[in-house]
Design an enzyme around this catalytic site. Structure first.
Site, PDB file in Angstrom:
ATOM      1  N   ASN A   8      12.927  14.005  -7.035  1.00 20.57           N
ATOM      2  CA  ASN A   8      12.650  14.688  -8.298  1.00 20.57           C
ATOM      3  C   ASN A   8      11.454  15.630  -8.113  1.00 20.57           C
ATOM      4  O   ASN A   8      10.306  15.201  -8.157  1.00 20.57           O
ATOM      5  CB  ASN A   8      12.353  13.630  -9.380  1.00 20.57           C
ATOM      6  CG  ASN A   8      12.001  14.262 -10.710  1.00 20.57           C
ATOM      7  OD1 ASN A   8      12.145  15.467 -10.907  1.00 20.57           O
ATOM      8  ND2 ASN A   8      11.528  13.446 -11.642  1.00 20.57           N
ATOM      9  N   LYS A  10      10.366  17.776 -10.059  1.00 16.98           N
ATOM     10  CA  LYS A  10       9.738  18.144 -11.337  1.00 16.98           C
ATOM     11  C   LYS A  10       9.544  19.668 -11.350  1.00 16.98           C
ATOM     12  O   LYS A  10      10.394  20.381 -10.840  1.00 16.98           O
ATOM     13  CB  LYS A  10       8.438  17.364 -11.542  1.00 16.98           C
ATOM     14  CG  LYS A  10       8.639  15.859 -11.289  1.00 16.98           C
ATOM     15  CD  LYS A  10       7.542  15.001 -11.771  1.00 16.98           C
ATOM     16  CE  LYS A  10       7.896  13.545 -11.464  1.00 16.98           C
ATOM     17  NZ  LYS A  10       7.040  12.587 -12.097  1.00 16.98           N
ATOM     18  N   HIS A  85      14.539  11.026 -18.381  1.00 20.06           N
ATOM     19  CA  HIS A  85      13.296  10.785 -17.638  1.00 20.06           C
ATOM     20  C   HIS A  85      12.152  10.594 -18.640  1.00 20.06           C
ATOM     21  O   HIS A  85      12.135  11.230 -19.700  1.00 20.06           O
ATOM     22  CB  HIS A  85      13.011  11.974 -16.706  1.00 20.06           C
ATOM     23  CG  HIS A  85      11.871  11.678 -15.782  1.00 20.06           C
ATOM     24  ND1 HIS A  85      10.563  11.783 -16.185  1.00 20.06           N
ATOM     25  CD2 HIS A  85      11.833  11.251 -14.494  1.00 20.06           C
ATOM     26  CE1 HIS A  85       9.775  11.438 -15.169  1.00 20.06           C
ATOM     27  NE2 HIS A  85      10.527  11.116 -14.130  1.00 20.06           N
ATOM     28  N   GLU A 149      12.177   3.035 -13.966  1.00 25.87           N
ATOM     29  CA  GLU A 149      10.870   3.626 -13.705  1.00 25.87           C
ATOM     30  C   GLU A 149       9.874   3.149 -14.761  1.00 25.87           C
ATOM     31  O   GLU A 149       9.837   3.700 -15.872  1.00 25.87           O
ATOM     32  CB  GLU A 149      10.946   5.161 -13.773  1.00 25.87           C
ATOM     33  CG  GLU A 149      11.912   5.773 -12.779  1.00 25.87           C
ATOM     34  CD  GLU A 149      11.571   7.227 -12.507  1.00 25.87           C
ATOM     35  OE1 GLU A 149      11.249   7.542 -11.364  1.00 25.87           O
ATOM     36  OE2 GLU A 149      11.613   8.041 -13.444  1.00 25.87           O
ATOM     37  N   GLY A 155       3.463   8.392 -11.044  1.00 26.13           N
ATOM     38  CA  GLY A 155       2.330   9.256 -10.693  1.00 26.13           C
ATOM     39  C   GLY A 155       0.981   8.559 -10.674  1.00 26.13           C
ATOM     40  O   GLY A 155      -0.051   9.207 -10.530  1.00 26.13           O
ATOM     41  N   SER A 187       5.663   6.036  -8.204  1.00 28.40           N
ATOM     42  CA  SER A 187       4.709   5.942  -7.083  1.00 28.40           C
ATOM     43  C   SER A 187       5.332   5.463  -5.776  1.00 28.40           C
ATOM     44  O   SER A 187       4.711   4.732  -5.008  1.00 28.40           O
ATOM     45  CB  SER A 187       3.517   5.048  -7.456  1.00 28.40           C
ATOM     46  OG  SER A 187       2.770   5.651  -8.487  1.00 28.40           O
ATOM     47  N   GLY A 208       9.093  11.142  -6.948  1.00 28.04           N
ATOM     48  CA  GLY A 208       8.520  12.333  -7.579  1.00 28.04           C
ATOM     49  C   GLY A 208       7.504  12.997  -6.666  1.00 28.04           C
ATOM     50  O   GLY A 208       7.831  13.840  -5.842  1.00 28.04           O
ATOM     51  N   GLY A 209       6.255  12.589  -6.798  1.00 29.03           N
ATOM     52  CA  GLY A 209       5.142  13.215  -6.083  1.00 29.03           C
ATOM     53  C   GLY A 209       5.370  13.412  -4.585  1.00 29.03           C
ATOM     54  O   GLY A 209       5.038  14.465  -4.042  1.00 29.03           O
TER      55      GLY A 209
HETATM   56  P1  PGA Z   1       6.277   9.630  -8.883  1.00 32.75           P
HETATM   57  O1  PGA Z   1       7.360  10.085  -9.967  1.00 32.75           O
HETATM   58  O2  PGA Z   1       7.012   9.284  -7.625  1.00 32.75           O
HETATM   59  O3  PGA Z   1       5.373  10.802  -8.737  1.00 32.75           O
HETATM   60  O4  PGA Z   1       5.585   8.417  -9.457  1.00 32.75           O
HETATM   61  C1  PGA Z   1       8.593   9.450 -10.088  1.00 32.75           C
HETATM   62  C2  PGA Z   1       9.382  10.082 -11.198  1.00 32.75           C
HETATM   63  O5  PGA Z   1       8.787  10.563 -12.177  1.00 32.75           O
HETATM   64  O6  PGA Z   1      10.625  10.140 -11.140  1.00 32.75           O
END
Ligand code: PGA
Length: 225
Positions: A8, A10, A85, A149, A155, A187, A208-209
């Site tokens: 993702n 974003k 999401h 999630e 994050g 995370s 995500g990140g």
């Molecule tokens: P993250 O985000 O890996 O940065 O925690 C996951 C997501 O929002 O799908």
């Protein structure tokens, strides 16, 4: 079974960064499902990545400025869509009712759906997730993938215990009458995934990140394959 790795992005990366990223991603053979920023999606489709959109609308076409329809996505070669999401729920006030309409139309257009669910810090996971699944999937019979999630893990660098992940995923499976695939997200990086990957009910990851870092993805690939 091969773990699903969903990326993702974003609203990250620009056109210049994208060129190197795509070249490098091809080389590491991760076979991910990529959810880029919508305007970047065609580049991933052209390069034969399994590609998804981070959001979709619940009408085929019309005067809905700024939105994209499942029909349009399908025509472009998009295969997946992320729905519900927590950032969409929080920042764009998406309700379970809207989420339900989005999922219905996406499935009618033969897109595969990943429905995101998860509790906030002070919430009871059963109450929240039951509602998100019952209302989000009301009158829907086709299977969808679920991404669990916990909102507080997104994050933040903080991950739940393996026991918590296993308990919640088992709970999600009990709510659905098919062999549902459940991803974990929040995370996930090259370090945290080493522990999470011990949870056998996890079908894959929504990242995500770390999803825009090829270095991270290389190490993640070593853990999942
Ligand atoms: P993250 O985000 O890996 O940065 O925690 C996951 C997501 O929002 O799908």
């Amino acid at each position: 079974m091969e773990k699903i790795v969903a990326l993702n992005h974003k609203m990250n990366m620009d056109y210049d960064e994208l060129q190197d990223y795509i070249d490098d991603l091809k080389k590491i053979n991760l076979n991910p499902i990529v959810f880029p920023t919508a305007i970047h999606a065609p580049y991933f489709v052209e390069d034969h990545f399994r590609t998804g959109l981070q959001n979709i609308y619940f009408q085929d076409n019309g005067a809905f400025t700024g939105e994209t329809s499942p029909k349009q996505a399908k025509k472009l070669g998009i295969e997946y869509v992320l729905v519900g999401h927590s950032e969409r729920r929080e920042l764009f006030s998406e309700s379970n009712e809207e989420i339900n309409k989005k999922i219905k139309l996406a499935l009618e257009n033969d897109l595969k759906v990943i429905l995101c669910v998860g509790e906030k810090n002070n919430e009871d996971y059963q109450t929240v997730i039951k509602r998100q699944i019952k209302e989000g999937l009301q009158n829907i019979t086709k299977p969808v993938i679920i991404a669990y999630e916990p909102v507080w893990a997104i994050g933040s660098g903080v991950i739940p215990s393996n026991e918590h992940i296993k308990t919640v995923i088992t709970y999600i499976q009990s709510l659905l009458n098919y062999d549902v695939k459940v991803l974990y997200g929040g995370s996930v990086n090259s370090i945290t995934i080493q522990k999470i990957n011990e949870v056998n009910v996890v079908s894959g990851y929504l990242i995500g990140g770390s999803s825009t870092s090829i270095q991270e993805l290389k190490k993640i690939k070593e853990v999942v394959s």
